[in-house]
Design a protein around this motif. Structure first.
Motif, PDB file in Angstrom:
ATOM      1  N   VAL A 113       3.134  -2.792  -1.028  1.00  8.68           N
ATOM      2  CA  VAL A 113       2.139  -3.843  -0.801  1.00  8.68           C
ATOM      3  C   VAL A 113       2.499  -4.547   0.506  1.00  8.68           C
ATOM      4  O   VAL A 113       3.678  -4.837   0.752  1.00  8.68           O
ATOM      5  CB  VAL A 113       2.154  -4.860  -1.967  1.00  8.68           C
ATOM      6  CG1 VAL A 113       1.280  -6.057  -1.649  1.00  8.68           C
ATOM      7  CG2 VAL A 113       1.698  -4.196  -3.253  1.00  8.68           C
ATOM      8  N   GLU A 114       1.501  -4.761   1.335  1.00 13.99           N
ATOM      9  CA  GLU A 114       1.743  -5.493   2.591  1.00 13.99           C
ATOM     10  C   GLU A 114       0.803  -6.685   2.677  1.00 13.99           C
ATOM     11  O   GLU A 114      -0.413  -6.531   2.494  1.00 13.99           O
ATOM     12  CB  GLU A 114       1.515  -4.579   3.794  1.00 13.99           C
ATOM     13  CG  GLU A 114       2.582  -3.506   3.950  1.00 13.99           C
ATOM     14  CD  GLU A 114       2.333  -2.582   5.126  1.00 13.99           C
ATOM     15  OE1 GLU A 114       3.156  -1.669   5.334  1.00 13.99           O
ATOM     16  OE2 GLU A 114       1.309  -2.759   5.826  1.00 13.99           O
TER      17      GLU A 114
ATOM     18  N   VAL B  83      -2.765  -2.701  -0.284  1.00 15.04           N
ATOM     19  CA  VAL B  83      -2.015  -2.083  -1.385  1.00 15.04           C
ATOM     20  C   VAL B  83      -2.061  -0.570  -1.196  1.00 15.04           C
ATOM     21  O   VAL B  83      -3.140   0.028  -1.205  1.00 15.04           O
ATOM     22  CB  VAL B  83      -2.619  -2.479  -2.751  1.00 15.04           C
ATOM     23  CG1 VAL B  83      -1.842  -1.804  -3.876  1.00 15.04           C
ATOM     24  CG2 VAL B  83      -2.594  -3.994  -2.913  1.00 15.04           C
ATOM     25  N   PHE B  84      -0.908   0.014  -0.979  1.00 17.51           N
ATOM     26  CA  PHE B  84      -0.810   1.469  -0.796  1.00 17.51           C
ATOM     27  C   PHE B  84      -0.645   2.122  -2.166  1.00 17.51           C
ATOM     28  O   PHE B  84       0.312   1.826  -2.879  1.00 17.51           O
ATOM     29  CB  PHE B  84       0.397   1.822   0.082  1.00 17.51           C
ATOM     30  CG  PHE B  84       0.264   1.351   1.496  1.00 17.51           C
ATOM     31  CD1 PHE B  84      -0.274   2.165   2.466  1.00 17.51           C
ATOM     32  CD2 PHE B  84       0.686   0.073   1.850  1.00 17.51           C
ATOM     33  CE1 PHE B  84      -0.396   1.718   3.776  1.00 17.51           C
ATOM     34  CE2 PHE B  84       0.560  -0.380   3.155  1.00 17.51           C
ATOM     35  CZ  PHE B  84       0.009   0.444   4.119  1.00 17.51           C
ATOM     36  N   MET B  85      -1.577   2.974  -2.519  1.00 22.04           N
ATOM     37  CA  MET B  85      -1.528   3.632  -3.817  1.00 22.04           C
ATOM     38  C   MET B  85      -0.789   4.971  -3.695  1.00 22.04           C
ATOM     39  O   MET B  85      -0.787   5.600  -2.631  1.00 22.04           O
ATOM     40  CB  MET B  85      -2.951   3.891  -4.331  1.00 22.04           C
ATOM     41  CG  MET B  85      -3.841   2.663  -4.346  1.00 22.04           C
ATOM     42  SD  MET B  85      -3.199   1.343  -5.394  1.00 22.04           S
ATOM     43  CE  MET B  85      -3.357   2.098  -7.005  1.00 22.04           C
TER      44      MET B  85
ATOM     45  N   GLY C 208      -4.849   8.503  -4.107  1.00 21.58           N
ATOM     46  CA  GLY C 208      -6.160   7.941  -3.803  1.00 21.58           C
ATOM     47  C   GLY C 208      -6.114   6.938  -2.686  1.00 21.58           C
ATOM     48  O   GLY C 208      -5.144   6.847  -1.929  1.00 21.58           O
ATOM     49  N   ARG C 209      -7.178   6.187  -2.606  1.00 22.13           N
ATOM     50  CA  ARG C 209      -7.349   5.285  -1.471  1.00 22.13           C
ATOM     51  C   ARG C 209      -6.471   4.044  -1.585  1.00 22.13           C
ATOM     52  O   ARG C 209      -6.226   3.553  -2.678  1.00 22.13           O
ATOM     53  CB  ARG C 209      -8.799   4.832  -1.400  1.00 22.13           C
ATOM     54  CG  ARG C 209      -9.760   5.966  -1.130  1.00 22.13           C
ATOM     55  CD  ARG C 209     -11.149   5.439  -1.068  1.00 22.13           C
ATOM     56  NE  ARG C 209     -12.056   6.433  -0.524  1.00 22.13           N
ATOM     57  CZ  ARG C 209     -13.283   6.162  -0.125  1.00 22.13           C
ATOM     58  NH1 ARG C 209     -13.758   4.944  -0.218  1.00 22.13           N
ATOM     59  NH2 ARG C 209     -14.044   7.105   0.363  1.00 22.13           N
ATOM     60  N   ASP C 210      -6.054   3.545  -0.424  1.00 18.71           N
ATOM     61  CA  ASP C 210      -5.379   2.259  -0.382  1.00 18.71           C
ATOM     62  C   ASP C 210      -6.428   1.172  -0.617  1.00 18.71           C
ATOM     63  O   ASP C 210      -7.604   1.362  -0.325  1.00 18.71           O
ATOM     64  CB  ASP C 210      -4.729   2.029   0.989  1.00 18.71           C
ATOM     65  CG  ASP C 210      -3.744   3.125   1.331  1.00 18.71           C
ATOM     66  OD1 ASP C 210      -3.239   3.764   0.387  1.00 18.71           O
ATOM     67  OD2 ASP C 210      -3.495   3.351   2.525  1.00 18.71           O
ATOM     68  N   ALA C 211      -5.982   0.068  -1.132  1.00 18.75           N
ATOM     69  CA  ALA C 211      -6.910  -1.036  -1.407  1.00 18.75           C
ATOM     70  C   ALA C 211      -6.610  -2.182  -0.446  1.00 18.75           C
ATOM     71  O   ALA C 211      -5.444  -2.465  -0.147  1.00 18.75           O
ATOM     72  CB  ALA C 211      -6.751  -1.500  -2.839  1.00 18.75           C
ATOM     73  N   ILE C 212      -7.660  -2.799   0.060  1.00 17.66           N
ATOM     74  CA  ILE C 212      -7.488  -3.914   0.997  1.00 17.66           C
ATOM     75  C   ILE C 212      -8.304  -5.098   0.514  1.00 17.66           C
ATOM     76  O   ILE C 212      -9.465  -4.951   0.136  1.00 17.66           O
ATOM     77  CB  ILE C 212      -7.962  -3.531   2.407  1.00 17.66           C
ATOM     78  CG1 ILE C 212      -7.100  -2.412   2.985  1.00 17.66           C
ATOM     79  CG2 ILE C 212      -7.909  -4.729   3.332  1.00 17.66           C
ATOM     80  CD1 ILE C 212      -7.521  -1.987   4.365  1.00 17.66           C
TER      81      ILE C 212
END
Lengths: 433, 139
Positions: free
Chosen positions: B47-48, B113-115, B118-122
């Motif tokens: 998580v960044e 949020v790097f998963m 699947g896709r990262d979430a922003i």
């Protein structure tokens, strides 16, 4: 596939930004080609040039050989270049077995100069005995001349540089692959703060993204605190105009000579004549521009702007002095405060820059006066930065630039305009006045 | 961007400023909370959280990070990421938010949020720094 590796991403106005994944893949492939090409060429050159030479000097065994024949072998390439290779026919014995071979040195060196080849070959006389060195692993291989060729090691720098560029680029690309833009930016920010004692670093920490103002404050004024530097030194603009006019007209002159010679031979090439005429007109335009720059630089004299304080703050008032030297009858002289936005973007392989003026205000104007040699005209005026002004800003691709512009209409001379950049800082606590 | 999606509602990562306000002055303390929401921690790689400014407009994007926090399974706070975690940073003197003709400067807090699959979430919250009015065209 398309879902994971799109060629284009978000749309920006009329343009689309490229896919970062695709760009990274392209970069990785690009550097991989460098790395592989460098490694392969290095291996090939090392195996075929360096190792044989090293073995000839270190591992070959000495034995006497008799010269049977001395020949200079000539080879003509397709472009007519002739190269010369000394071929020395010898025989020698190893372990009771007699060998015949043609040799000189391990590289079978060739010369572009016949004299050099002869000098090399004439060291050896027919029927005489000389020491030769044979390969213990293959006694049929022998040389009469040993030594190291410096050029091999110079040539090796080519594949080595390919290898280093490829390796470095690939490490950089892979280390950034999958790293977020924010993380890269945070790492970059950390790198720029490595020297906290540096005043430039301190200033950048205190006011990020605001351009440095050292140039504006490193020259004290004669009347006010600082003498502002011109955006482009007048000498430089003259030099650039001179270089452009000379380079363009020199190239065009060669074509003009060809065209004129054709006409003198009564074999005119009218297509080329029309084509070159356009370029001649541009060349004349450059010469006129050069003459104008010459007049402005040498005849009009220096423009000096001094300011009571710097950097500038929105809502604050400053004192400005404008001075004009020379021997001139000036119809009008004015000073403007202006702010430009500047955006740079890539479109295909082109890098384009666009400017847009967002603020312009006349702060001084004087009409109908003369400037005498040795007595520069001097005028003073207040300079107020608007309370709601955006501060100066400098990114890699975007800028907000404040400047003072001196514009003059001079009788009998070309009009001129000179710009003096200034830096506006944000107001205290960021709230406009 | 590839492999990213902005998630809203209560399912994805949660990001909020406290107190919520549209504008800040330089030197103000910017505070807020973030969490991965209902996402399974075992599915999250890292998580960044960034407080950053970026440019929009005609030019290519410039961007700089003012505050950056990265959490991964080795971080102490990792197990608490399902619950709101607080962050705070003092805002810098510049650059101020700006709405120009071809150059715009924007500030935001971005939670990425790097998963593992699947896709990262922003999740992103935009705010204003300073109160510079929009630029107008010069005729």
């Amino acid at each position: 596939m398309a879902r994971w590796l799109r060629l284009y991403e978000k749309k920006r106005g009329h343009r689309r930004t490229g896919s970062k994944q695709f760009a990274s893949l392209g970069e990785a492939l690009f550097f991989s080609v460098f790395l592989v090409a460098g490694a392969v060429f290095f291996a090939v050159m090392f195996a075929n040039l360096v190792i044989p030479e090293w073995r000839a000097n270190r591992h070959f065994a000495e034995t006497p050989a008799v010269v049977d024949r001395v020949v200079i072998h000539e080879t003509e390439s397709r472009d007519g270049t002739i190269t010369y290779r000394p071929d020395i026919y010898i025989h020698y014995s190893v372990g009771g077995h007699r060998y015949h071979t043609v040799t000189y040195n391990i590289q079978r060196e060739t010369f572009t100069n016949r004299e050099a080849a002869l000098t090399g070959a004439h060291q050896f006389k027919f029927g005489e005995e000389y020491p030769c060195w044979y390969d213990p692993m293959d006694p049929s291989q022998a040389v009469l001349v040993r030594g190291y060729s410096g050029f091999i090691y110079v040539i090796l720098l080519v594949p080595i540089s390919f290898f280093v560029i490829g390796t470095g680029g690939l490490i950089y690309t892979l280390s950034h692959w999958g790293t977020s833009a924010e993380r890269r930016a945070a790492l970059a920010r950390g790198a720029t703060r490595l020297d906290p004692a540096d005043p430039a670093v301190q200033r950048q920490r205190q006011f990020p993204a605001i351009p440095a103002d050292a140039n504006q404050t490193n020259s004290p004024g004669t009347t006010l605190a600082y003498r502002l530097p011109s955006a482009v030194a007048q000498g430089w603009s003259l030099f650039l105009a001179l270089a452009a006019a000379l380079a363009w007209n020199a190239i065009v002159a060669m074509f003009v000579v060809m065209v004129v010679q054709g006409h003198l031979r009564h074999e005119p090439d009218w297509g080329l004549t029309v084509f070159v005429s356009v370029f001649v007109l541009i060349g004349i335009g450059l010469l006129i521009f050069l003459a104008r720059q010459w007049l402005v630089t040498t005849g009009i004299g220096a423009t000096r702007l001094e300011i009571s304080d710097h950097p500038l703050r929105p809502g604050k008032c400053y004192e400005l002095l404008v001075a004009q030297a020379g021997r001139l009858a000036i119809n009008s002289l004015e000073v403007q405060l202006a702010c430009d936005e500047r955006a740079t973007y890539r479109q295909g392989t082109d890098t384009r820059t666009e400017r847009r003026r967002v603020f312009q205000q006349q702060i001084y104007r004087r009409q109908g006066f003369e400037v005498q040699p040795g007595v520069p005209f001097e005028g003073r005026c207040p300079l107020e930065i608007p309370g709601a002004a955006m501060h100066s800003f400098k990114g890699d691709h975007n800028e907000i630039n404040w400047k003072l512009i001196v514009r003059a209409d001079v009788a009998g001379w070309p009009n001129f305009e000179r710009e003096f950049p200034v830096v506006v800082y944000p107001p205290a606590n960021g709230q406009t006045v | 961007m590839i492999g990213q999606q902005h998630m809203t509602g209560t399912e994805g990562p949660q990001l909020s400023l406290s107190p919520e306000r549209p504008g800040y002055s330089t030197g103000d303390m910017l505070s807020g909370t973030f969490s991965v929401g209902t996402l399974e921690l075992s599915e999250v790689k890292s998580v960044e959280l960034s407080v950053l400014w970026y440019t929009e407009g005609k030019g290519d994007e410039d961007m700089a990070v003012h505050y950056f926090l990265r959490l991964d399974p080795a971080s102490e706070a990792w197990q608490q990421l399902g619950q709101p975690q607080s962050f705070s940073t003092r805002l810098p003197n510049s650059p101020l938010s700006y709405e120009g003709l071809i150059v715009k400067v924007r500030w935001c807090v971005r939670l990425r949020v790097f998963m593992r699959r699947g896709r990262d979430a922003i999740e992103e919250v935009v705010f204003r720094l300073g109160d510079v009015p929009p630029a107008g065209a010069i005729p």
